[in-house]
Design an enzyme around this catalytic site. Structure first.
Site, PDB file in Angstrom:
ATOM      1  N   ASP A 175       0.875  -1.176   0.000  1.00  0.00           N
ATOM      2  CA  ASP A 175       0.000   0.000   0.000  1.00  0.00           C
ATOM      3  C   ASP A 175       0.909   1.221   0.000  1.00  0.00           C
ATOM      4  O   ASP A 175       1.588   1.515   0.986  1.00  0.00           O
ATOM      5  CB  ASP A 175      -0.900  -0.019   1.236  1.00  0.00           C
ATOM      6  N   LYS A 200      -6.264  10.199  -1.952  1.00  0.00           N
ATOM      7  CA  LYS A 200      -5.311  10.967  -1.157  1.00  0.00           C
ATOM      8  C   LYS A 200      -4.395  11.799  -2.057  1.00  0.00           C
ATOM      9  O   LYS A 200      -4.855  12.673  -2.773  1.00  0.00           O
ATOM     10  CB  LYS A 200      -4.545  10.027  -0.237  1.00  0.00           C
TER      11      LYS A 200
END
Length: 384
Positions: A175, A200
């Site tokens: 991730d 994000k």
């Protein structure tokens, strides 16, 4: 344009994007359509139904593959939808080794959704990569890594973990949300799969929810593409366009996030009321040598604990900032302040959080791209 010989800033502007063939538009159009007219049954121009393909999504997937130095990318409706697709590669009885400090939503989908179907997850510390091998058995099919981790900013050696995984025929998933492709490229260090919450830093403007998976292996891409189409957790074309727009400024935003993050971290470390500051740029941060090896910058994510280590003191800071907005998420141009124990990590049982080093009073900052002096003044008046 997928030429990996270009430097990062050039690649972020141009990767995967070509002028619109019908108009010459330099920006990828938003193909807001659910279906496509076919010349004859089964005869079409590469697009038949928008769950399966969309030209705006295709452009984004090409761009994401290029900026992660990968061969294939697949877009999803959220970061968790991307995570869901990856775990669907497994079958009942398979086991996954997972970093014990990770995003609460990932913990929740692993333990509350997939564990029910007989997939077993082992949450273990990974700061010493060699220690992972003791948890591997005949059923282990995947190692899931966050680095830097959320919210304790732990650093995991991607190259070392990937080498162990390859030795045992196991897939490594990283991730890469906290670092972004500008600061870190896990495929270059041996990972098999990279996953992002593109909500994000990739989107960067707090206006889109999106997820991305990037791989090199053709067979792996084929399996994931089948899952993407069959399960249907795909993004709409406007969301794809927003992420494409965000990617074009990722480098300039990340440079400022890193610059501001350093100033804020050093300020907090010098504050008499602050006990601990977690920021990967400090020379004494655990595994800092690995940070310098696999990352090109230190990012804008910071966590800290006050000397008065209780919820009342933390709450006073959380509610008194003016520029740092109290909100979930991270990676936008604006600065955010959060309380992981009750917000992003509320789904993790308290005893698990405490055991893994996440106290109730820990505060997490996503440092934005405002003027750093103004951000410091905001923290100064909030902390007191």
């Amino acid at each position: 344009m997928n030429n990996n010989s270009y430097k990062a800033a050039t690649k972020l502007i141009h990767a995967g994007v070509e002028p619109d063939p019908s108009t010459g538009a330099i920006m990828t159009p938003i193909y807001q359509t659910s279906t496509y007219v076919q010349e004859a049954p089964g005869v079409h121009k590469g697009y038949e139904y928008a769950r399966t393909q969309n030209p705006t999504r295709t452009a984004l997937q090409q761009a994401m593959a290029a900026i992660e130095n990968g061969k294939h990318a697949l877009s999803f409706g959220s970061g968790l939808a991307a995570t869901d697709a990856i775990i669907r590669l497994l079958v009942p009885g398979d086991e996954v080794i997972v970093s014990n400090d990770l995003y609460g939503g990932t913990y929740r989908i692993f333990t509350k959704v997939f564990a029910v179907y007989g997939i077993k997850f082992h949450f273990v510390p990974m700061d010493d990569a060699a220690s992972i091998e003791q948890y591997i058995n005949a059923n282990t099919k995947m190692i899931w890594v966050e680095t830097p981790t959320n919210p304790l900013l732990n650093i995991i050696d991607i190259e070392a973990v990937s080498a162990i995984a390859k030795k045992h025929g196991i897939k490594t998933v990283v991730d890469n949300t906290f670092a972004s492709p500008y600061l870190q490229n896990p495929l270059d260090w041996g990972a098999d799969i990279v996953v992002h919450s593109a909500t994000k830093y990739l989107g960067g403007h707090s206006d889109v929810v999106h997820g991305v998976v990037v791989v090199n292996e053709d067979a792996l891409e084929e399996k994931l593409r089948f899952i993407q189409n069959s399960c249907g957790a795909v993004p709409g074309p406007h969301d794809c366009w927003l992420v494409l727009r965000g990617i074009k400024t990722l480098h300039v935003r990340m440079d400022r996030h890193c610059e501001n993050g350093e100033k804020i971290a050093k300020y907090l470390r010098s504050h008499p009321k602050v006990d601990r500051v977690l920021w990967v740029g400090f020379e004494d941060h655990p595994n800092h040598a690995i940070v310098k090896k696999q990352m090109r910058g230190f990012g804008g994510m910071i966590s800290f604990v006050l000397k008065e280590d209780n919820m009342e003191a933390a709450t006073n800071v959380l509610k008194n900032t003016k520029l740092f907005a109290l909100a979930e998420s991270l990676g936008g141009v604006e600065s955010l302040i959060g309380h992981p124990a009750s917000m992003t990590h509320g789904s993790i049982p308290r005893e698990e959080r405490i055991k893994n080093g996440l106290p109730d009073s820990l505060i997490r900052l996503s440092v934005g791209i405002e003027d750093a002096d103004d951000l410091i003044e905001d923290l100064k008046q909030a902390i007191g």
